[in-house]
Structures are given as C-alpha cells and as structure tokens.
Scaffold this motif. Structure first.
Motif, PDB file in Angstrom:
ATOM      1  N   LYS A  40     -19.091  28.683 -28.482  1.00 30.44           N
ATOM      2  CA  LYS A  40     -18.813  29.685 -27.500  1.00 30.44           C
ATOM      3  C   LYS A  40     -19.617  29.426 -26.434  1.00 30.44           C
ATOM      4  CE  LYS A  40     -19.056  32.379 -31.690  1.00 30.44           C
ATOM      5  NZ  LYS A  40     -20.140  33.709 -32.234  1.00 30.44           N
ATOM      6  N   ARG A  41     -19.764  28.439 -25.905  1.00 27.97           N
ATOM      7  CA  ARG A  41     -21.216  28.108 -24.555  1.00 27.97           C
ATOM      8  C   ARG A  41     -19.693  27.998 -23.841  1.00 27.97           C
ATOM      9  NH1 ARG A  41     -25.130  24.101 -24.514  1.00 27.97           N
ATOM     10  NH2 ARG A  41     -23.054  22.942 -26.058  1.00 27.97           N
ATOM     11  N   ASP A  42     -18.534  27.739 -23.949  1.00 29.64           N
ATOM     12  CA  ASP A  42     -17.302  27.385 -22.823  1.00 29.64           C
ATOM     13  C   ASP A  42     -16.288  28.338 -23.151  1.00 29.64           C
ATOM     14  OD1 ASP A  42     -18.510  25.104 -22.641  1.00 29.64           O
ATOM     15  OD2 ASP A  42     -16.870  23.632 -24.554  1.00 29.64           O
ATOM     16  N   LEU A  43     -15.920  29.568 -23.677  1.00 27.57           N
ATOM     17  CA  LEU A  43     -15.946  30.822 -23.518  1.00 27.57           C
ATOM     18  C   LEU A  43     -16.026  31.312 -22.595  1.00 27.57           C
ATOM     19  CD1 LEU A  43     -16.357  32.684 -26.463  1.00 27.57           C
ATOM     20  CD2 LEU A  43     -14.054  31.479 -26.156  1.00 27.57           C
ATOM     21  N   PRO A  44     -14.812  32.379 -21.392  1.00 21.26           N
ATOM     22  CA  PRO A  44     -15.042  32.748 -19.803  1.00 21.26           C
ATOM     23  C   PRO A  44     -16.098  33.792 -20.452  1.00 21.26           C
ATOM     24  CG  PRO A  44     -12.567  32.666 -21.203  1.00 21.26           C
ATOM     25  CD  PRO A  44     -13.340  32.005 -22.241  1.00 21.26           C
ATOM     26  N   SER A  45     -16.368  34.200 -18.717  1.00 17.91           N
ATOM     27  CA  SER A  45     -18.239  35.272 -18.901  1.00 17.91           C
ATOM     28  C   SER A  45     -17.660  35.880 -17.433  1.00 17.91           C
ATOM     29  CB  SER A  45     -19.080  34.887 -18.840  1.00 17.91           C
ATOM     30  OG  SER A  45     -19.643  34.621 -18.476  1.00 17.91           O
ATOM     31  N   LYS A  46     -17.551  37.359 -17.756  1.00 18.41           N
ATOM     32  CA  LYS A  46     -17.809  37.624 -16.287  1.00 18.41           C
ATOM     33  C   LYS A  46     -18.943  38.812 -16.283  1.00 18.41           C
ATOM     34  CE  LYS A  46     -13.351  40.331 -17.124  1.00 18.41           C
ATOM     35  NZ  LYS A  46     -12.075  40.749 -16.498  1.00 18.41           N
ATOM     36  N   PRO A  47     -19.565  39.030 -15.226  1.00 12.70           N
ATOM     37  CA  PRO A  47     -20.522  40.374 -15.315  1.00 12.70           C
ATOM     38  C   PRO A  47     -19.444  41.850 -15.256  1.00 12.70           C
ATOM     39  CG  PRO A  47     -20.352  39.311 -13.513  1.00 12.70           C
ATOM     40  CD  PRO A  47     -19.233  39.190 -13.668  1.00 12.70           C
ATOM     41  N   CYS A  48     -20.546  43.110 -16.420  1.00 13.90           N
ATOM     42  CA  CYS A  48     -20.159  44.114 -15.766  1.00 13.90           C
ATOM     43  C   CYS A  48     -19.880  44.539 -14.669  1.00 13.90           C
ATOM     44  CB  CYS A  48     -20.738  44.477 -17.142  1.00 13.90           C
ATOM     45  SG  CYS A  48     -20.660  46.372 -16.925  1.00 13.90           S
ATOM     46  N   ALA A  49     -18.886  45.511 -14.239  1.00 12.42           N
ATOM     47  CA  ALA A  49     -19.290  46.481 -12.801  1.00 12.42           C
ATOM     48  C   ALA A  49     -20.281  47.341 -12.466  1.00 12.42           C
ATOM     49  CB  ALA A  49     -17.727  46.826 -12.905  1.00 12.42           C
ATOM     50  N   PRO A 103     -23.622  39.801 -18.458  1.00 10.39           N
ATOM     51  CA  PRO A 103     -22.030  39.156 -18.633  1.00 10.39           C
ATOM     52  C   PRO A 103     -21.787  39.529 -19.557  1.00 10.39           C
ATOM     53  CG  PRO A 103     -24.443  38.241 -19.322  1.00 10.39           C
ATOM     54  CD  PRO A 103     -25.086  39.257 -18.480  1.00 10.39           C
ATOM     55  N   MET A 104     -19.947  39.428 -19.735  1.00 10.15           N
ATOM     56  CA  MET A 104     -19.252  39.748 -21.097  1.00 10.15           C
ATOM     57  C   MET A 104     -18.734  38.819 -21.625  1.00 10.15           C
ATOM     58  SD  MET A 104     -17.441  43.346 -20.117  1.00 10.15           S
ATOM     59  CE  MET A 104     -16.457  42.736 -17.851  1.00 10.15           C
ATOM     60  N   ASN A 156      -5.653  41.230 -22.259  1.00 11.40           N
ATOM     61  CA  ASN A 156      -6.157  42.344 -20.850  1.00 11.40           C
ATOM     62  C   ASN A 156      -7.175  41.786 -20.458  1.00 11.40           C
ATOM     63  OD1 ASN A 156      -7.289  43.165 -23.067  1.00 11.40           O
ATOM     64  ND2 ASN A 156      -7.407  45.667 -22.120  1.00 11.40           N
ATOM     65  N   TRP A 157      -7.491  40.727 -20.594  1.00  5.37           N
ATOM     66  CA  TRP A 157      -9.450  40.419 -20.358  1.00  5.37           C
ATOM     67  C   TRP A 157      -9.258  39.725 -18.446  1.00  5.37           C
ATOM     68  CZ3 TRP A 157     -14.054  39.008 -21.216  1.00  5.37           C
ATOM     69  CH2 TRP A 157     -14.845  38.124 -20.459  1.00  5.37           C
ATOM     70  N   ASP A 158      -8.279  39.879 -17.878  1.00  8.28           N
ATOM     71  CA  ASP A 158      -8.439  39.878 -16.401  1.00  8.28           C
ATOM     72  C   ASP A 158      -7.907  41.869 -15.940  1.00  8.28           C
ATOM     73  OD1 ASP A 158      -7.455  37.677 -15.802  1.00  8.28           O
ATOM     74  OD2 ASP A 158      -5.543  38.044 -15.348  1.00  8.28           O
ATOM     75  N   ALA A 159      -8.687  42.595 -17.090  1.00 13.70           N
ATOM     76  CA  ALA A 159      -8.446  44.045 -16.110  1.00 13.70           C
ATOM     77  C   ALA A 159      -9.548  44.873 -17.104  1.00 13.70           C
ATOM     78  CB  ALA A 159      -7.368  44.978 -17.330  1.00 13.70           C
ATOM     79  N   VAL A 160     -10.700  43.893 -17.898  1.00 11.10           N
ATOM     80  CA  VAL A 160     -11.628  44.438 -18.210  1.00 11.10           C
ATOM     81  C   VAL A 160     -12.706  44.233 -17.329  1.00 11.10           C
ATOM     82  CG1 VAL A 160     -13.840  43.750 -20.288  1.00 11.10           C
ATOM     83  CG2 VAL A 160     -10.880  43.841 -20.967  1.00 11.10           C
ATOM     84  N   ARG A 161     -13.778  45.245 -16.994  1.00 13.00           N
ATOM     85  CA  ARG A 161     -14.465  45.739 -15.989  1.00 13.00           C
ATOM     86  C   ARG A 161     -15.601  45.384 -16.504  1.00 13.00           C
ATOM     87  NH1 ARG A 161     -12.790  49.224 -11.620  1.00 13.00           N
ATOM     88  NH2 ARG A 161     -14.569  48.100 -10.481  1.00 13.00           N
ATOM     89  N   TYR A 162     -15.744  46.480 -17.752  1.00 16.98           N
ATOM     90  CA  TYR A 162     -17.060  47.412 -18.598  1.00 16.98           C
ATOM     91  C   TYR A 162     -17.791  46.877 -20.067  1.00 16.98           C
ATOM     92  CZ  TYR A 162     -15.504  50.637 -14.477  1.00 16.98           C
ATOM     93  OH  TYR A 162     -14.840  51.079 -13.626  1.00 16.98           O
ATOM     94  N   CYS A 163     -18.955  46.813 -20.089  1.00 14.02           N
ATOM     95  CA  CYS A 163     -19.027  46.047 -21.282  1.00 14.02           C
ATOM     96  C   CYS A 163     -19.195  47.111 -22.814  1.00 14.02           C
ATOM     97  CB  CYS A 163     -20.410  45.497 -20.982  1.00 14.02           C
ATOM     98  SG  CYS A 163     -21.877  46.626 -20.908  1.00 14.02           S
ATOM     99  N   SER A 164     -19.178  47.908 -22.120  1.00 15.00           N
ATOM    100  CA  SER A 164     -19.521  49.310 -23.109  1.00 15.00           C
ATOM    101  C   SER A 164     -18.787  50.123 -22.461  1.00 15.00           C
ATOM    102  CB  SER A 164     -21.025  49.517 -22.831  1.00 15.00           C
ATOM    103  OG  SER A 164     -21.767  50.254 -22.619  1.00 15.00           O
TER     104      SER A 164
END
Length: 56
Positions: A14-23, A28-29, A38-46
């Motif tokens: 799971k450490r190798d999965l991509p992540s990005k910060p919530c806007a 980190p998500m 739609n990973w590129d469109a995901v901006r919010y964690c909840s």
C-alpha cells in the motif's frame, strides 16, 4: 479460500499506491479502487471537505 481472499483484492504494498493532498484540509488521500476511473478529478478527502470548499 476465505471471503477476504476472493482473487480480486489488492495484493501489493500500500505504500506504493499514489497519493495526493486534499484541496481543503491538506490530508493525504491514498488511491482507492472506487476512484480508479476518475483519480485525476478527485480533490477532496471527504464529503465534509467538499462542503467546506467555499467556506474560506
């Protein structure tokens, strides 16, 4: 074969999965299968962060 081992589950590290910060909050998500299309469109964690996006 158990219910968890149905042949479809994630089998990597799971450490190798991509992540990005919530806007909104900056947490980190980590990539989820539900977001695969739609990973590129995901901006919010909840939903809470989505509701607060215009509060600032």
């Amino acid at each position: 074969m158990s219910a968890r081992d149905d042949g479809k589950g994630f089998k990597g590290n799971k450490r190798d999965l991509p992540s990005k910060p919530c806007a909104v909050c900056g947490r980190p998500m980590v990539w989820r299968r539900a977001w695969a299309k739609n990973w590129d469109a995901v901006r919010y964690c909840s939903d809470a962060c989505r509701a607060r996006k215009n509060a600032s």
